[in-house]
Scaffold this active site. Structure first.
Site, PDB file in Angstrom:
ATOM      1  N   GLU A  96       2.791 -17.687  -8.856  1.00  0.00           N
ATOM      2  CA  GLU A  96       1.490 -18.273  -9.152  1.00  0.00           C
ATOM      3  C   GLU A  96       0.614 -17.093  -9.596  1.00  0.00           C
ATOM      4  OE1 GLU A  96      -0.799 -19.659  -5.814  1.00  0.00           O
ATOM      5  OE2 GLU A  96      -2.142 -20.847  -7.092  1.00  0.00           O
ATOM      6  N   ARG A 134      12.417 -14.623   3.364  1.00  0.00           N
ATOM      7  CA  ARG A 134      11.573 -13.677   2.652  1.00  0.00           C
ATOM      8  C   ARG A 134      11.723 -12.288   3.253  1.00  0.00           C
ATOM      9  NH1 ARG A 134       6.700 -14.438   1.615  1.00  0.00           N
ATOM     10  NH2 ARG A 134       6.471 -16.641   2.027  1.00  0.00           N
ATOM     11  N   LYS A 146      -0.441 -12.335   0.404  1.00  0.00           N
ATOM     12  CA  LYS A 146      -1.363 -12.221  -0.724  1.00  0.00           C
ATOM     13  C   LYS A 146      -2.803 -12.168  -0.251  1.00  0.00           C
ATOM     14  CE  LYS A 146       0.796 -14.451  -4.554  1.00  0.00           C
ATOM     15  NZ  LYS A 146       0.943 -15.708  -5.299  1.00  0.00           N
TER      16      LYS A 146
END
Length: 550
Positions: free
Chosen positions: A29, A255, A265
């Site tokens: 994104e 992850r 983020k």
RNA sequence: UGGGAGGUCGUUCAACGGUAGGACAGCGGGCUCUGGACCCGCGAAUCGGGGUUCGAAUCCCUGCCUCCCAGCCA
């Protein structure tokens, strides 16, 4: 041979003929910079595509205009390219599919598998039930197809304010999987999108856009992280209930987490916005841009990704592994150079004043093809302050009064005296050299216990060196509520006047060096022709430092 | 306490019914014109309890622990 469970699946699918070619995608994104965790995903997706002769699409998941910016998209492309991967012709955007996605939504409405809901966000939440209790159906769940179509078209036309209506899938409000309790597919957002501008007033949700985008692109293996495992039933539901041209499958892996590091983020954004670091590319940041500026090589990051592997188990990788990976690569490719970070003057009293000798020294002992260079030697030199002790402890082999050491590639010197200022601080050393050891070897075969790096005072160039340490003090900064309190106050130490051998003059930005016995350094983009600025990429392992610590 | 997933050396990945192995980290030694690199060596693990089997990390049962999910974020 497969090296992880995903590659096993890919091989099996290829072998069974379920797909003729493998197509993966990396779907960031564009609302932030890529970090080391993304690097793992990039290496996985592009790596598999390369290994099995397929391709990997770079697809921007730009379905939320409120958070996304073109600047981020550009940075992402730069980072992926820098890492050494190419999407070729396959650069896509979820926003490219908005029209198709919209038509499919109408199909869903016509099939009575989606409806427009007028409940408020709070009501939807309340109706959703809890983890242990089933939800309740919305009173609008059974609108007619015509009414749904009319409302949905008017949503698109911008007739309603944000939040008044949403399009929902009609699945099962009693599902034990909350994602299946009539998930929202579209929401109204009167917002300018960085690519589609004001063309749309409704935007698809990730859960709706992602599987369908995968299908449009004929993705075969859609790889994502563990938290999307619960979304897979919805992914599959959409693939089954929309007339898509392909049937991709989603697989989840754990992850990457790194100790002493944050990679969320939101937190990285706060570090930048609150000024705890100098920007997204601050060399202390775990962003790709930060690692790049720090001097990491693409190969070292790829090797790191290979080493950490791919599995479903939650993991926290030791940053030491990342550091090992850069050292390993830099050791092979970085030109060696001598630099003194904390200079201590040494006067070679029996060396003729005004004389300069040039000594040949290898650019990289690990790589003879790197050749050699000349370094100037003269009567006044700088050595590292750490390399001298007036009263050396047991295992300290470096310079001390009366002791002889080798100066790399030049001469053996013996310390004959120490000069101090009024405060008792050592300001200068006096020494003698042995002319017979010219070049660094003694004809009688004697071997000093230490070889020091040095720089000729007269020829030295001054430079700025930025020494970085971990940004956080504790292994898991996320653990404590206030991770800012855990920031390491010493994560950046600036040395304003380090002394560098003259061969480095004019080094271009991003050039990497090993300062012998000190560490790996990279020329910062802020460097000018007048003033070189270096970032320390990694230290060299220093056995004495370890001994001294214990 | 609903659903989903996962528990193997300190960390991480492997072993796919047949000697639990590698990497990083740690420790010890060798070599070295970088106390770097390199080389050699050492210690170190199958979550617990049952069962199946000649044989179980692997299959079955059971218990425990950890992570994820109740955004109109992705």
């Amino acid at each position: 041979m497969a090296t992880d469970f995903i590659r096993e699946i890919v091989e099996e699918d290829l072998h069974a003929g379920r797909y003729s070619t493998v197509v993966t995608r990396f779907p960031p994104e564009p609302n932030g910079y890529l970090h080391i965790g993304h690097a793992k995903s990039i290496c996985l997706n592009f790596g598999i595509a390369n290994e099995y002769g397929g391709h990997c699409n770079l697809r921007f998941d730009d379905t939320n205009p409120t958070k996304e910016e073109a600047e981020y998209a550009e940075a992402i492309k730069r980072d992926v390219t820098w890492l050494g991967f190419s999407w070729g012709e396959h650069l896509y955007h979820a926003s490219d599919y908005f029209e198709q996605l919209y038509r499919w939504a109408e199909d869903l409405i016509r099939a009575e598998k989606a409806y427009v809901d007028g409940l408020t966000a709070d009501e939807i939440r309340a109706f959703r039930g809890t983890l242990t209790e089933a939800g309740k159906e919305s009173p609008h769940r059974n609108r007619s197809v015509d009414e749904n179509l009319d409302l949905f078209r008017r949503m698109r036309a911008g007739e309603f304010p944000d939040g008044t209506y949403v399009l929902r899938a009609k699945i099962d409000m009693a599902s034990p999987n909350i994602n299946m309790r009539d998930p929202v597919l579209y929401r109204i957002r009167h917002e300018t999108h960085h690519r589609t501008g004001d063309a749309w007033d409704i935007y698809p949700m990730y859960d709706y856009a992602h599987p369908l985008s995968d299908a449009i692109e004929s993705i075969t293996h859609s790889l994502c992280t563990l938290e999307f495992e619960d979304h897979r039933p919805l992914y599959d539901w959409l693939i089954e209930n929309v007339p898509v041209p392909a049937h991709p499958h989603q697989y989840e892996f754990a992850r990457l987490n790194l100790n002493y590091t944050v990679v969320s983020k939101r937190k990285l954004l706060r570090l930048v916005e609150d000024g705890h670091v100098r920007g997204w590319d601050d060399p202390r940041m775990p962003t790709i841009a930060g690692l790049r500026r720090r001097g990491y090589t693409p190969a070292s990051i790829r090797n790191f990704a290979d080493r950490v592997g791919v599995a479903k188990r939650e993991n926290v990788i030791d940053v030491a592994l990342l550091e090992f990976s850069v050292r390993e690569d830099l050791n092979q490719i970085a030109r060696r150079v001598m630099a003194v970070l904390e200079p201590l003057r040494v006067v070679i009293e029996n060396y003729p004043e005004g004389e300069t000798e040039w000594f040949d020294t290898p650019n990289n002992p690990e790589d003879p093809s790197a050749g050699s260079r000349s370094v100037p030697f003269s009567r006044v030199l700088y050595i590292e302050r750490d390399d001298f002790m007036e009263e050396p402890p047991k295992k300290f082999f470096r310079l001390a009064p009366g002791r002889e050491v080798r100066l790399r590639s030049s001469y053996f010197i013996t310390c004959t005296g120490v000069s101090k200022d009024a405060g008792g601080n050592i300001v200068e050393l006096r020494a003698t050299y042995d002319p017979a050891t010219r070049g660094g070897d003694a004809p009688d075969g004697r071997k000093p216990k230490a070889t020091l790096h040095w720089v000729s005072a007269e020829h030295a160039i001054d430079c700025e060196v930025r020494l970085y340490d971990r940004l956080f003090r504790s292994e898991n900064p996320e653990e404590s509520g206030d991770f800012f309190a855990d920031l390491n106050p010493d994560s950046l130490k600036i040395i304003a006047d380090a002394k560098l051998e003259p061969s480095v003059r004019g080094a271009a930005a991003m050039m990497r060096f090993q300062f012998e016995r000190v560490g790996y350094f990279c020329v910062d983009p802020e460097s000018t022709s007048e003033r070189l600025v270096f970032n320390r990429t990694a230290t060299l392992k220093d056995t004495w430092a370890k001994i001294a610590k214990n």
